[in-house]
Every structure is written in structure tokens, then in C-alpha cells.
Design an enzyme around this catalytic site. Structure first.
Site, PDB file in Angstrom:
ATOM      1  N   GLU A  96      36.389  -6.539 -38.498  1.00  0.00           N
ATOM      2  CA  GLU A  96      37.184  -6.266 -39.692  1.00  0.00           C
ATOM      3  C   GLU A  96      38.566  -6.902 -39.603  1.00  0.00           C
ATOM      4  OE1 GLU A  96      35.259  -2.251 -41.514  1.00  0.00           O
ATOM      5  OE2 GLU A  96      36.841  -1.927 -40.071  1.00  0.00           O
ATOM      6  N   CYS A 109      46.277  -8.433 -40.469  1.00  0.00           N
ATOM      7  CA  CYS A 109      45.976  -7.745 -39.213  1.00  0.00           C
ATOM      8  C   CYS A 109      44.600  -8.216 -38.751  1.00  0.00           C
ATOM      9  CB  CYS A 109      45.994  -6.237 -39.479  1.00  0.00           C
ATOM     10  SG  CYS A 109      45.592  -5.241 -38.045  1.00  0.00           S
ATOM     11  N   CYS A 116      36.106  -2.267 -28.189  1.00  0.00           N
ATOM     12  CA  CYS A 116      37.241  -2.277 -27.265  1.00  0.00           C
ATOM     13  C   CYS A 116      36.883  -1.453 -26.043  1.00  0.00           C
ATOM     14  CB  CYS A 116      38.470  -1.691 -27.952  1.00  0.00           C
ATOM     15  SG  CYS A 116      39.975  -1.824 -26.973  1.00  0.00           S
ATOM     16  N   CYS A 123      41.625   6.508 -30.985  1.00  0.00           N
ATOM     17  CA  CYS A 123      41.390   5.254 -31.725  1.00  0.00           C
ATOM     18  C   CYS A 123      39.927   5.082 -32.084  1.00  0.00           C
ATOM     19  CB  CYS A 123      41.863   4.073 -30.882  1.00  0.00           C
ATOM     20  SG  CYS A 123      41.493   2.485 -31.622  1.00  0.00           S
ATOM     21  N   CYS A 338      46.080   1.394 -39.384  1.00  0.00           N
ATOM     22  CA  CYS A 338      46.080   1.124 -37.935  1.00  0.00           C
ATOM     23  C   CYS A 338      45.043   1.982 -37.247  1.00  0.00           C
ATOM     24  CB  CYS A 338      47.405   1.500 -37.297  1.00  0.00           C
ATOM     25  SG  CYS A 338      48.800   0.662 -37.928  1.00  0.00           S
TER      26      CYS A 338
HETATM   27  N1  SAH Z   1      44.646  -2.731 -28.320  1.00  0.00           N
HETATM   28  C1  SAH Z   1      45.891  -3.104 -28.891  1.00  0.00           C
HETATM   29  C2  SAH Z   1      45.821  -3.529 -30.358  1.00  0.00           C
HETATM   30  C3  SAH Z   1      44.958  -2.716 -31.311  1.00  0.00           C
HETATM   31  S1  SAH Z   1      45.528  -1.132 -31.811  1.00  0.00           S
HETATM   32  C4  SAH Z   1      46.924  -2.008 -28.681  1.00  0.00           C
HETATM   33  O1  SAH Z   1      46.571  -0.954 -28.169  1.00  0.00           O
HETATM   34  O2  SAH Z   1      48.086  -2.244 -28.959  1.00  0.00           O
HETATM   35  C5  SAH Z   1      46.980  -1.421 -32.746  1.00  0.00           C
HETATM   36  C6  SAH Z   1      47.908  -0.212 -32.836  1.00  0.00           C
HETATM   37  O3  SAH Z   1      47.311   0.840 -33.612  1.00  0.00           O
HETATM   38  C7  SAH Z   1      48.227   0.414 -31.477  1.00  0.00           C
HETATM   39  O4  SAH Z   1      49.610   0.660 -31.368  1.00  0.00           O
HETATM   40  C8  SAH Z   1      47.472   1.741 -31.507  1.00  0.00           C
HETATM   41  O5  SAH Z   1      48.107   2.713 -30.699  1.00  0.00           O
HETATM   42  C9  SAH Z   1      47.542   2.083 -32.985  1.00  0.00           C
HETATM   43  N2  SAH Z   1      46.536   3.042 -33.445  1.00  0.00           N
HETATM   44  C10 SAH Z   1      45.277   3.220 -33.006  1.00  0.00           C
HETATM   45  N3  SAH Z   1      44.667   4.192 -33.703  1.00  0.00           N
HETATM   46  C11 SAH Z   1      45.550   4.647 -34.614  1.00  0.00           C
HETATM   47  C12 SAH Z   1      45.520   5.622 -35.647  1.00  0.00           C
HETATM   48  N4  SAH Z   1      44.410   6.299 -35.899  1.00  0.00           N
HETATM   49  N5  SAH Z   1      46.642   5.825 -36.388  1.00  0.00           N
HETATM   50  C13 SAH Z   1      47.747   5.097 -36.189  1.00  0.00           C
HETATM   51  N6  SAH Z   1      47.831   4.134 -35.254  1.00  0.00           N
HETATM   52  C14 SAH Z   1      46.758   3.916 -34.466  1.00  0.00           C
END
Ligand code: SAH
Length: 349
Positions: A96, A109, A116, A123, A338
Site C-alpha cells: 500500500e 508515504c 515487517c 502496528c 500511520c
Molecule cells: N518501520 C519504520 C517505518 C514504518 S512505521 C518505523 O518504525 O519508523 C511509520 C511510523 O508510524 C512509525 O513512527 C510508527 O511508530 C508509526 N505508527 C505505527 N502504527 C501506528 C498507529 N497505529 N498510529 C500512529 N502511528 C503509528
């Protein structure tokens, strides 16, 4: 269907394309032309590559792959100018990508892996497990598709979709170079942000290589007890190890690293947490992005307005060196916020 006899050109850097052109009896200049057609103009049909000979266009058609994604589903938010794309890859896997337009900004994005392996407990992608790394072409094609699909020029790219970019380091850096290249997307390096959960050896490599792309680190907790629970990667590389590295970097370099802190109700949103966080970042030239949690999987909840405001107030009062920003995710009505990126239909089946 995988067409194994064909060579995948999408994702090759300029020199690789020049080398390949020479190896099939063309001039190396053809490689520069191909680079421009693919990345600057976003053309993947050889018939449209007008400054290339008919014969070579035919050869390209027969022998090469110039596009790695097929659109499976496109969903538009009713609330904002946010669009989510579900793409199918050659091996029938899905990824996505999200496009967000706000005034003059158009941020895309992108995903760097299918699934992952980091397994952050909050997440959605983490809950899918890990499948494989994306190729350079599959990363770059996400941006090409969005650019061809949405009129607003792309101003920013963030590697914050599915996956951990620093576990696919070489390909992520290559793709970012293509986004930066004037014959590619011509985006300034500061407009390209790579976000990591904290893969310390790769953070070191990024710093040693003096990469000029923006670096974001997902901190998400103010102490190791909490971070161990929500981000198991912390048991390997804890907060202090990461902060030490960033401190050295901020002394050496004028560029600001960004810390992301996903705020989750009763997990990491107490006034004590805010004090600890302010302490951790004190004196570091960095940006702090507070992201109110997007509810998706599991037990985690978004904090209420009141605790968010208290948390922010404490950070502001103790502010020393760092800048604070609150980032509300876009496109939540289409699960494009996110950490919400996960191919739901697959799970439903
Ligand atoms: N693996 C990388 C990039 C992908 S996640 C990382 O961890 O940075 C991108 C961002 O989204 C990260 O800061 C993660 O903490 C955040 N994130 C993940 N799940 C989320 C959610 N449900 N709500 C808000 N932010 C979230």
C-alpha cells in the site's frame, strides 16, 4: 506472472542502465535516455519513448520489464485529499501507498517491505509478519504511479508505509537517490524522510556515509521498560544507545534528526513520561513529532484531548533544543493513517 527471462530495468541506476545498454549493443547514452523516460517522465511503454530507435523500442518490449506494479484498488478519503493505493506485485503480493495533499504540500508515504519483522505491538503491519523486501523498482514505481495519477506535484516522500526501511537499506537508499536525481524526480534530499524503528548499525552507517536524506527515528516511549513492551527491537538497541548516536550526530552536523512519538493512552502519555521525554531530548538539536495513535489492532487507544494537552504543555515548558510538532494522521476513514497500512482483504479471506 513472473517473466523470468526478461530483465527488470525499473529500479536500475543511471550507470547500471548505461552498462546494460552497452551490453546489448547500444550506446551508453541510451541508458541516460532510458533513465529519463522511466523516472523523470514516468513512461513505461517503449512505444512512447520517441527519441529511441524503433528497433531498440522493439527490443525493450521483448526483453525488459519497465513497470513492476498493477493497481488493485484505489480508495479516496471523504474527509481530506488523501488517497490510498493497493498495488499487486509480479508475485501476487500486495503493498500500500498513500498520497496526502494539503495546500501546497503533496506528501507520498511509501512502503519498503511486504510486511515487517520488527513486530511493534501497536502496528498493523507488524501483525502481518514479514514477507520480503521490495526491489528498488517496486519502491520507485509507487511514486511514479502517484505522480501520474494526481495532478499536484509531489513535494515530499516519507518511508513510513509498510516495512522497516533500514532492513532494506541498500535498496531504500538507491530509490531515494532516484527521487533526488535531477533526471529522476528532482526532489531535494531534505524532502525525503526515511523512518526507522531504531536499527542501530544502519543508523551508524547512514551517519558515517553522510547521507543527506532526512532521518526519523520512532522512539515511542520515554523509558526502556515501556519501549521493551511495545517495541521488542528495544531489547537489542535501547533508548540510551540510540540517543547517544543521535547526540554525536547532532554535534557533528547541523541537520536535525526527527523523533517520532506515537502517543498511546495509558501506555506512554502520562505527565511523568513527558518529563522523561523532555529529559532524554534535552540539548539535542532535533524535531519531535507527536503522533496521536490511530486505533487499529489490539488494545491500544488514542489519548483523550486533556492528557494530550498536558503532555504537550510539559514538553513545551521544558523545551531545550528540540522543536515539537503534533502530527494528526490523514485518511483515517480509509485506514490510510500511520501504521494502519495492511492489506485487510487478505486477512479477511
Ligand atoms: N518501520 C519504520 C517505518 C514504518 S512505521 C518505523 O518504525 O519508523 C511509520 C511510523 O508510524 C512509525 O513512527 C510508527 O511508530 C508509526 N505508527 C505505527 N502504527 C501506528 C498507529 N497505529 N498510529 C500512529 N502511528 C503509528
Amino acid at each position: 506472472m513472473l517473466q523470468q527471462s526478461k530483465i527488470v530495468l525499473k529500479g536500475m541506476m543511471q550507470q547500471e542502465l548505461q552498462g546494460w545498454c552497452k551490453s546489448v549493443g547500444e550506446t551508453s547514452f541510451r541508458g541516460i535516455q532510458l533513465f529519463e523516460w522511466m523516472y523523470k517522465k514516468g513512461v513505461s511503454d517503449p512505444n512512447l519513448m520517441l527519441n529511441i530507435s524503433h528497433k531498440f523500442r522493439g527490443f525493450l518490449k521483448e526483453n525488459s520489464i519497465l513497470s513492476t506494479l498493477k493497481l488493485e484498488l484505489k480508495t479516496e478519503s471523504q474527509l481530506e485529499q488523501t488517497t490510498k493505493y493497493l498495488f499487486k506485485l509480479a508475485d501476487n503480493q500486495f503493498i500500500e501507498t498513500v498520497s496526502m495533499v494539503m495546500e501546497n504540500r503533496h506528501t507520498v508515504c511509501i512502503s519498503s517491505q511486504i510486511g515487517c519483522s520488527i513486530d511493534c505491538d501497536f502496528c498493523a503491519t507488524g501483525k502481518m509478519g514479514f514477507n520480503r523486501n521490495l526491489s528498488v523498482g517496486e519502491i520507485v514505481d509507487q511514486l511514479i504511479y502517484v505522480r501520474n495519477n494526481i495532478a499536484n506535484p509531489i513535494t515530499n516522500v516519507v518511508y513510513m508505509g509498510m516495512g522497516e526501511p533500514f532492513l532494506n537499506y541498500e535498496r531504500v537508499i538507491k530509490s531515494a537517490e532516484i527521487f533526488h536525481n535531477p533526471l529522476g524526480f528532482n526532489l531535494g534530499r531534505h524532502r525525503i524522510t526515511i523512518s526507522t524503528a531504531g536499527i542501530l548499525p544502519k543508523i551508524k552507517q547512514f551517519i558515517n556515509e553522510e547521507q543527506k536524506f532526512k532521518l526519523a527515528i520512532s522512539l515511542n516511549a520515554s523509558n526502556n521498560i515501556t519501549r521493551d513492551k511495545i517495541m521488542p527491537i528495544n531489547k537489542k538497541w535501547n533508548i540510551q544507545k540510540i540517543i547517544k548516536e543521535v547526540k554525536q550526530f547532532s554535534l557533528l552536523n547541523r541537520r536535525r534528526i526527527m523523533f517520532e512519538y506515537v502517543l498511546m493512552k495509558e501506555i506512554n502519555d502520562s505527565p511523568e513520561n513527558a518529563i522523561e521525554l523532555a529529559e532524554l531530548l534535552s540539548g539535542i538539536n532535533c524535531k519531535l513529532n507527536i503522533i496521536p495513535y490511530n486505533e487499529s489492532v489490539g488494545i491500544y487507544k488514542r489519548p483523550d484531548e486533556k492528557s494530550l494537552n498536558i503532555f504537550l504543555k510539559i514538553l513545551h515548558e521544558r523545551q531545550n533544543g528540540y522543536r515539537i510538532l503534533v502530527r494528526w494522521s490523514k485518511g483515517q476513514d480509509i485506514a490510510a493513517g500511520c501504521g494502519q497500512l495492511v492489506y485487510k482483504e487478505k486477512i479477511a479471506n
